[in-house]
Design a protein around this motif. Structure first.
Motif, PDB file in Angstrom:
ATOM      1  N   ARG A 147       0.842  -1.194   0.000  1.00 17.94           N
ATOM      2  CA  ARG A 147       0.000   0.000   0.000  1.00 17.94           C
ATOM      3  C   ARG A 147       0.880   1.249   0.000  1.00 17.94           C
ATOM      4  O   ARG A 147       0.550   2.257  -0.655  1.00 17.94           O
ATOM      5  N   GLY A 148       2.013   1.180   0.701  1.00 17.85           N
ATOM      6  CA  GLY A 148       2.947   2.290   0.664  1.00 17.85           C
ATOM      7  C   GLY A 148       3.467   2.547  -0.743  1.00 17.85           C
ATOM      8  O   GLY A 148       3.620   3.702  -1.165  1.00 17.85           O
ATOM      9  N   VAL A 149       3.722   1.472  -1.487  1.00 18.40           N
ATOM     10  CA  VAL A 149       4.172   1.614  -2.875  1.00 18.40           C
ATOM     11  C   VAL A 149       3.111   2.315  -3.721  1.00 18.40           C
ATOM     12  O   VAL A 149       3.417   3.182  -4.540  1.00 18.40           O
ATOM     13  N   VAL A 150       1.849   1.935  -3.528  1.00 20.07           N
ATOM     14  CA  VAL A 150       0.771   2.568  -4.297  1.00 20.07           C
ATOM     15  C   VAL A 150       0.708   4.059  -3.980  1.00 20.07           C
ATOM     16  O   VAL A 150       0.598   4.897  -4.889  1.00 20.07           O
ATOM     17  N   TYR A 151       0.791   4.400  -2.694  1.00 20.51           N
ATOM     18  CA  TYR A 151       0.769   5.820  -2.333  1.00 20.51           C
ATOM     19  C   TYR A 151       1.973   6.550  -2.938  1.00 20.51           C
ATOM     20  O   TYR A 151       1.864   7.710  -3.367  1.00 20.51           O
ATOM     21  N   LEU A 152       3.116   5.890  -2.986  1.00 24.33           N
ATOM     22  CA  LEU A 152       4.291   6.481  -3.621  1.00 24.33           C
ATOM     23  C   LEU A 152       4.032   6.738  -5.098  1.00 24.33           C
ATOM     24  O   LEU A 152       4.325   7.814  -5.628  1.00 24.33           O
ATOM     25  N   TYR A 157       3.189  11.076  -0.616  1.00 29.55           N
ATOM     26  CA  TYR A 157       4.416  10.603   0.019  1.00 29.55           C
ATOM     27  C   TYR A 157       4.291  10.425   1.527  1.00 29.55           C
ATOM     28  O   TYR A 157       4.878   9.487   2.096  1.00 29.55           O
ATOM     29  N   ASP A 158       3.553  11.285   2.201  1.00 23.30           N
ATOM     30  CA  ASP A 158       3.415  11.133   3.653  1.00 23.30           C
ATOM     31  C   ASP A 158       2.663   9.852   3.999  1.00 23.30           C
ATOM     32  O   ASP A 158       3.017   9.157   4.962  1.00 23.30           O
ATOM     33  N   LEU A 159       1.622   9.533   3.221  1.00 23.58           N
ATOM     34  CA  LEU A 159       0.901   8.275   3.432  1.00 23.58           C
ATOM     35  C   LEU A 159       1.815   7.086   3.150  1.00 23.58           C
ATOM     36  O   LEU A 159       1.770   6.063   3.851  1.00 23.58           O
ATOM     37  N   ASP A 163       2.903   4.019   5.893  1.00 21.91           N
ATOM     38  CA  ASP A 163       2.749   2.585   5.681  1.00 21.91           C
ATOM     39  C   ASP A 163       4.086   1.858   5.705  1.00 21.91           C
ATOM     40  O   ASP A 163       4.193   0.748   6.251  1.00 21.91           O
ATOM     41  N   LEU A 164       5.104   2.453   5.119  1.00 18.95           N
ATOM     42  CA  LEU A 164       6.416   1.804   5.096  1.00 18.95           C
ATOM     43  C   LEU A 164       7.034   1.771   6.487  1.00 18.95           C
ATOM     44  O   LEU A 164       7.708   0.793   6.853  1.00 18.95           O
ATOM     45  N   ASN A 180      11.961   0.941  -0.504  1.00 21.60           N
ATOM     46  CA  ASN A 180      10.793   1.727  -0.889  1.00 21.60           C
ATOM     47  C   ASN A 180      10.685   3.018  -0.090  1.00 21.60           C
ATOM     48  O   ASN A 180      10.304   4.063  -0.628  1.00 21.60           O
ATOM     49  N   ARG A 181      11.033   2.955   1.190  1.00 27.71           N
ATOM     50  CA  ARG A 181      10.995   4.187   1.999  1.00 27.71           C
ATOM     51  C   ARG A 181      12.096   5.144   1.543  1.00 27.71           C
ATOM     52  O   ARG A 181      11.883   6.362   1.497  1.00 27.71           O
TER      53      ARG A 181
END
Length: 320
Positions: A147-152, A157-159, A163-164, A180-181
């Motif tokens: 999910r962090g990748v999708v937000y990226l 970026y904050d979301l 997640d990361l 990813n982070r």
């Protein structure tokens, strides 16, 4: 799957027929499956690999009237055996979910289907599936990473960082989440933090190519040029056809004043990825330094057609 932005497409378009599956073959084939998805540099995702064990041991599977081979084939599809397109994986995971909505297997299937939706750039559906996977099993780090990748990818970026952070809290040895982070920190222009995350990813998994390339790029921006060069050389040892790494090394040579070497690397990057804006722009700057104004203007104009503000990026990198 667990989602890193890197080398080759997850669905290359070469048809691979789904073999008739058995429990033994699926456990063997998918026990350590881990895939990569496309990105400019860094983002990683891979299939959750234990679906076969969970589903065959679940009451829902035992009560399902579907023939055993069909169940196994759906598991295989959900685990990513057919990489011709995301659709077979979506269909397989949907069948697994329908066989038992709240089971541990469903949590993995939601995660894997979310990864397939990510490959389709259907980010809203991907987030919904990762949300559902997390609701069923909030202790699994992979859907937080994904999910962090999708937000990226969406520029949130904050979301993505949130997640990361959680993925790393749940699994402190999760090297791909650190990559990813780091990629997210790069997007936020927080290069010192990005470098520290790449350091940790490499400590945890020295064979993770995306970490070496990402750290090369970050070190080049920070002006740590000899260390950046060593990182890019290391990345190219394992993947000598990666456009992003040649682009990173091209930037390094540019900042070192080695313009012929920079042009050579940018040529290599563009051979593998002809519309890579940063390589076109960097090559244009290197040509200008060597007095080739016509060639420079052509490359820079082509780069700006692809990415209008690419010049602002290079100014931030310390190259003009």
């Amino acid at each position: 799957m667990e989602l890193v932005l890197v080398a080759k497409p997850p669905y290359p378009g070469v048809k691979r027929p789904v073999a008739k599956a058995t429990a033994r073959s699926l456990i063997s084939k998918f026990g350590k499956l881990d895939m990569e998805s496309i990105a400019r540099r860094g983002i990683i995702n891979g299939v959750a690999p234990i679906l076969i064990l969970l589903l065959l041991g679940s009451p829902a599977a035992a009560q399902n009237s579907t023939p055993k081979n069909s169940v196994l084939e759906n598991i295989a599809l959900c685990n990513g055996i057919d990489r011709t397109s995301p659709e077979p994986q979506i269909d397989g995971c949907t069948a697994v979910i329908d066989s038992g909505e709240h089971t541990p297997a469903a949590a993995i299937a939601y995660n894997n289907r979310g990864d397939a939706y990510t490959a389709k750039a259907d980010y809203d559906r991907a987030v919904q599936d990762f949300n559902r996977s997390i609701e069923i099993n909030p202790t699994n780090a992979k859907p937080f990473n994904n999910r962090g990748v999708v937000y990226l990818k969406k520029g949130e970026y904050d979301l993505a960082i949130r997640d990361l952070d959680e993925a790393i809290r749940l699994n402190p040895d999760y090297a791909k989440a650190f990559v990813n982070r780091a990629e997210t920190y790069q997007k936020k222009n927080e290069y010192d933090r990005a470098a520290r995350d790449y350091d940790e990813a490499i400590r945890l998994d020295p064979n993770l190519k995306a970490a070496w390339d990402g750290r090369c790029w970050t070190r080049a921006i920070l002006g740590q040029l000899q260390a950046a060069l060593e990182d890019c050389n290391k990345a190219l040892q394992s993947q000598p056809t990666d456009a992003a790494t040649y682009d990173s090394r091209g930037l390094t040579y540019m900042k070192m004043g080695q313009f012929d070497s920079a042009i050579h690397d940018y040529n290599s990057a563009l051979r593998f990825e002809p519309k890579l804006a940063s390589a076109l722009y960097g090559r244009g700057l290197a040509k200008l330094k060597k007095g080739d104004k016509v060639g420079s203007d052509t490359d820079i104009a082509a780069a700006k057609k692809i990415q209008a503000k690419i010049g602002d990026d290079f100014t931030r990198y310390g190259v003009q």
